[in-house]
Scaffold this motif. Structure first.
Motif, PDB file in Angstrom:
ATOM      1  N   GLU A  12       0.722  -1.142  -0.148  1.00 17.37           N
ATOM      2  CA  GLU A  12       0.014  -0.053   0.155  1.00 17.37           C
ATOM      3  C   GLU A  12       0.776   1.363  -0.080  1.00 17.37           C
ATOM      4  N   ARG A  13       1.538   1.479  -1.044  1.00 16.85           N
ATOM      5  CA  ARG A  13       2.196   2.655  -1.203  1.00 16.85           C
ATOM      6  C   ARG A  13       2.372   2.745  -2.767  1.00 16.85           C
ATOM      7  N   GLY A  14       3.042   4.065  -3.345  1.00 15.70           N
ATOM      8  CA  GLY A  14       3.247   4.414  -4.607  1.00 15.70           C
ATOM      9  C   GLY A  14       4.059   3.256  -5.286  1.00 15.70           C
ATOM     10  N   SER A  15       3.743   3.152  -6.423  1.00  6.76           N
ATOM     11  CA  SER A  15       4.312   1.927  -7.377  1.00  6.76           C
ATOM     12  C   SER A  15       5.841   2.478  -7.473  1.00  6.76           C
ATOM     13  N   VAL A  16       6.286   3.741  -7.663  1.00  4.05           N
ATOM     14  CA  VAL A  16       7.676   4.013  -7.791  1.00  4.05           C
ATOM     15  C   VAL A  16       8.462   3.736  -6.436  1.00  4.05           C
ATOM     16  N   GLU A  17       7.612   3.606  -5.386  1.00 10.50           N
ATOM     17  CA  GLU A  17       8.486   3.454  -4.254  1.00 10.50           C
ATOM     18  C   GLU A  17       8.498   1.857  -3.833  1.00 10.50           C
ATOM     19  N   LEU A  18       7.160   1.145  -4.262  1.00  6.65           N
ATOM     20  CA  LEU A  18       7.149  -0.235  -3.995  1.00  6.65           C
ATOM     21  C   LEU A  18       8.027  -0.902  -5.134  1.00  6.65           C
ATOM     22  N   ALA A  19       8.377  -0.529  -6.209  1.00  5.84           N
ATOM     23  CA  ALA A  19       9.122  -1.334  -7.130  1.00  5.84           C
ATOM     24  C   ALA A  19      10.514  -1.627  -6.573  1.00  5.84           C
ATOM     25  N   PRO A  20      11.277  -0.920  -6.020  1.00  2.00           N
ATOM     26  CA  PRO A  20      12.546  -0.985  -5.748  1.00  2.00           C
ATOM     27  C   PRO A  20      12.626  -2.115  -4.463  1.00  2.00           C
ATOM     28  N   ALA A  21      11.611  -1.892  -3.546  1.00  2.00           N
ATOM     29  CA  ALA A  21      11.570  -2.362  -2.393  1.00  2.00           C
ATOM     30  C   ALA A  21      11.071  -4.061  -2.751  1.00  2.00           C
ATOM     31  N   LEU A  22      10.718  -4.403  -3.967  1.00  2.00           N
ATOM     32  CA  LEU A  22      10.316  -5.810  -4.214  1.00  2.00           C
ATOM     33  C   LEU A  22      11.455  -6.649  -4.886  1.00  2.00           C
ATOM     34  N   LEU A  23      12.495  -5.619  -5.085  1.00  2.00           N
ATOM     35  CA  LEU A  23      13.754  -6.323  -5.687  1.00  2.00           C
ATOM     36  C   LEU A  23      14.335  -7.383  -4.547  1.00  2.00           C
ATOM     37  N   ASN A  24      14.874  -8.611  -4.863  1.00  2.00           N
ATOM     38  CA  ASN A  24      15.427  -9.681  -3.796  1.00  2.00           C
ATOM     39  C   ASN A  24      14.086 -10.190  -2.997  1.00  2.00           C
ATOM     40  N   LYS A  25      12.954  -9.958  -3.366  1.00  2.00           N
ATOM     41  CA  LYS A  25      11.768 -10.719  -2.794  1.00  2.00           C
ATOM     42  C   LYS A  25      11.625 -11.700  -3.395  1.00  2.00           C
ATOM     43  N   ILE A  26      11.050 -12.811  -3.122  1.00  2.00           N
ATOM     44  CA  ILE A  26      10.658 -14.070  -3.898  1.00  2.00           C
ATOM     45  C   ILE A  26       9.418 -14.447  -4.366  1.00  2.00           C
ATOM     46  N   LEU A  27       9.076 -14.480  -5.550  1.00  2.00           N
ATOM     47  CA  LEU A  27       7.677 -14.805  -5.939  1.00  2.00           C
ATOM     48  C   LEU A  27       7.437 -16.344  -5.975  1.00  2.00           C
ATOM     49  N   VAL A  28       6.719 -16.825  -5.215  1.00  2.00           N
ATOM     50  CA  VAL A  28       6.150 -18.151  -5.320  1.00  2.00           C
ATOM     51  C   VAL A  28       4.875 -18.598  -5.906  1.00  2.00           C
ATOM     52  N   ALA A  29       5.206 -19.313  -6.820  1.00  2.00           N
ATOM     53  CA  ALA A  29       3.905 -20.006  -7.646  1.00  2.00           C
ATOM     54  C   ALA A  29       3.632 -21.527  -7.742  1.00  2.00           C
ATOM     55  N   GLY A  30       3.129 -21.946  -6.589  1.00  2.00           N
ATOM     56  CA  GLY A  30       2.826 -23.455  -6.282  1.00  2.00           C
ATOM     57  C   GLY A  30       4.203 -23.785  -6.082  1.00  2.00           C
ATOM     58  N   PRO A  31       4.848 -24.952  -6.911  1.00  2.00           N
ATOM     59  CA  PRO A  31       5.994 -25.716  -6.454  1.00  2.00           C
ATOM     60  C   PRO A  31       7.328 -24.754  -6.893  1.00  2.00           C
ATOM     61  N   CYS A  32       6.914 -23.829  -7.771  1.00  2.00           N
ATOM     62  CA  CYS A  32       7.976 -22.926  -8.435  1.00  2.00           C
ATOM     63  C   CYS A  32       8.338 -21.522  -7.589  1.00  2.00           C
ATOM     64  N   ALA A  33       9.385 -21.162  -7.630  1.00  2.00           N
ATOM     65  CA  ALA A  33       9.714 -19.922  -7.246  1.00  2.00           C
ATOM     66  C   ALA A  33      10.838 -19.050  -7.506  1.00  2.00           C
ATOM     67  N   GLY A  34      10.950 -18.199  -7.538  1.00  2.00           N
ATOM     68  CA  GLY A  34      11.998 -17.182  -8.343  1.00  2.00           C
ATOM     69  C   GLY A  34      12.464 -15.891  -7.482  1.00  2.00           C
ATOM     70  N   ARG A  35      13.569 -15.482  -7.372  1.00  2.00           N
ATOM     71  CA  ARG A  35      13.795 -14.170  -6.794  1.00  2.00           C
ATOM     72  C   ARG A  35      13.728 -13.187  -7.779  1.00  2.00           C
ATOM     73  N   ILE A  36      13.191 -11.892  -7.156  1.00  2.00           N
ATOM     74  CA  ILE A  36      12.731 -10.931  -8.126  1.00  2.00           C
ATOM     75  C   ILE A  36      13.940  -9.802  -8.617  1.00  2.00           C
ATOM     76  N   VAL A  37      14.378  -9.832  -9.854  1.00  2.00           N
ATOM     77  CA  VAL A  37      15.636  -9.047 -10.028  1.00  2.00           C
ATOM     78  C   VAL A  37      15.396  -7.821 -10.859  1.00  2.00           C
ATOM     79  N   GLU A  38      14.382  -7.770 -11.452  1.00  2.00           N
ATOM     80  CA  GLU A  38      13.863  -6.682 -12.450  1.00  2.00           C
ATOM     81  C   GLU A  38      12.483  -6.261 -12.520  1.00  2.00           C
ATOM     82  N   VAL A  39      12.087  -4.858 -12.132  1.00  2.00           N
ATOM     83  CA  VAL A  39      10.786  -4.445 -11.965  1.00  2.00           C
ATOM     84  C   VAL A  39      10.623  -3.402 -12.802  1.00  2.00           C
ATOM     85  N   GLU A  40       9.441  -2.970 -13.015  1.00  2.00           N
ATOM     86  CA  GLU A  40       9.214  -1.477 -13.508  1.00  2.00           C
ATOM     87  C   GLU A  40       7.911  -0.788 -12.821  1.00  2.00           C
TER      88      GLU A  40
END
Length: 181
Positions: A12-40
DNA sequence: GCCTGGATTGTCT
DNA sequence: GACAATCCAGGCA
């Protein structure tokens, strides 16, 4: 290693502030997961955003509450995944452009073909295919959904992320709203 | 290895 | 009827 699911407040914050905060977080989709390294980041007053021309059936999710996943179909053959930011009705979102595969790599390879790990998820369309994300996942709540979530394993976002102009679009390309870990 | 051009379909005007 | 927040194959250096 403890993985903590991100809560509603995180989004719950502006996208321009949220985007860099999501770097290095992990996206989980069922059995698969990946670290977020690029956003816009995309904003309502942004001509490149789907929300710029107002609410339609396609982008309705973007106008909804933060923490939901906005999935859309583009170029006739690709899906792209976004995280809704801001507050309800704000129409802000962060586009997930690139991941580094962590779990379920063999599953991703099965869906994407026999390629080096990095190439499995190094583009918006590719990461959706690798994680099995499609229109069915449009509008799911990342804070409560059983299969889809964004988690924090304790890795902090980079102190000095690489910031570049956005790519792949034809307008507003001068906005430095793209971040790489 | 880098760059160029074509593919392909849902959605909006 | 035109466009779109892309990907990939193929050609050339």
């Amino acid at each position: 290693m403890t993985e903590q699911r991100l809560e509603r407040e995180f989004f719950e914050r502006g996208s321009v502030e949220l985007a860099p905060a999501l770097l290095n977080k992990i996206l989980v989709a069922g059995p698969c997961a990946g670290r977020i390294v690029e956003v816009e980041a995309y904003r309502p007053d942004d001509p490149a955003s789907h929300s710029f021309r107002g609410r339609t059936a396609r982008n309705a999710t973007m106008f909804g509450p933060a923490g939901h996943l906005y999935v859309y179909f583009t170029y006739g053959m690709h899906f792209c995944a976004n995280v809704v930011a801001g507050t309800d009705g704000d129409a802000q979102a962060v586009l997930l452009r690139g991941l580094v595969p962590l779990r379920g790599i063999e599953i991703m390879r099965g869906r994407r073909g026999n390629k080096p790990d990095r190439l499995l998820t190094d583009g918006p369309g590719k990461l959706c295919q690798a994680l099995g994300i499609d229109r069915r996942h449009d509008g799911v709540d990342l804070c409560t959904n059983a299969e889809l979530a964004i988690v924090d394993d304790g890795t902090l976002p980079p102190a000095t992320p690489v910031i570049t102009p956005r790519i792949g679009i034809r307008v507003a390309t001068e906005q430095p709203w793209r971040w790489l870990a």
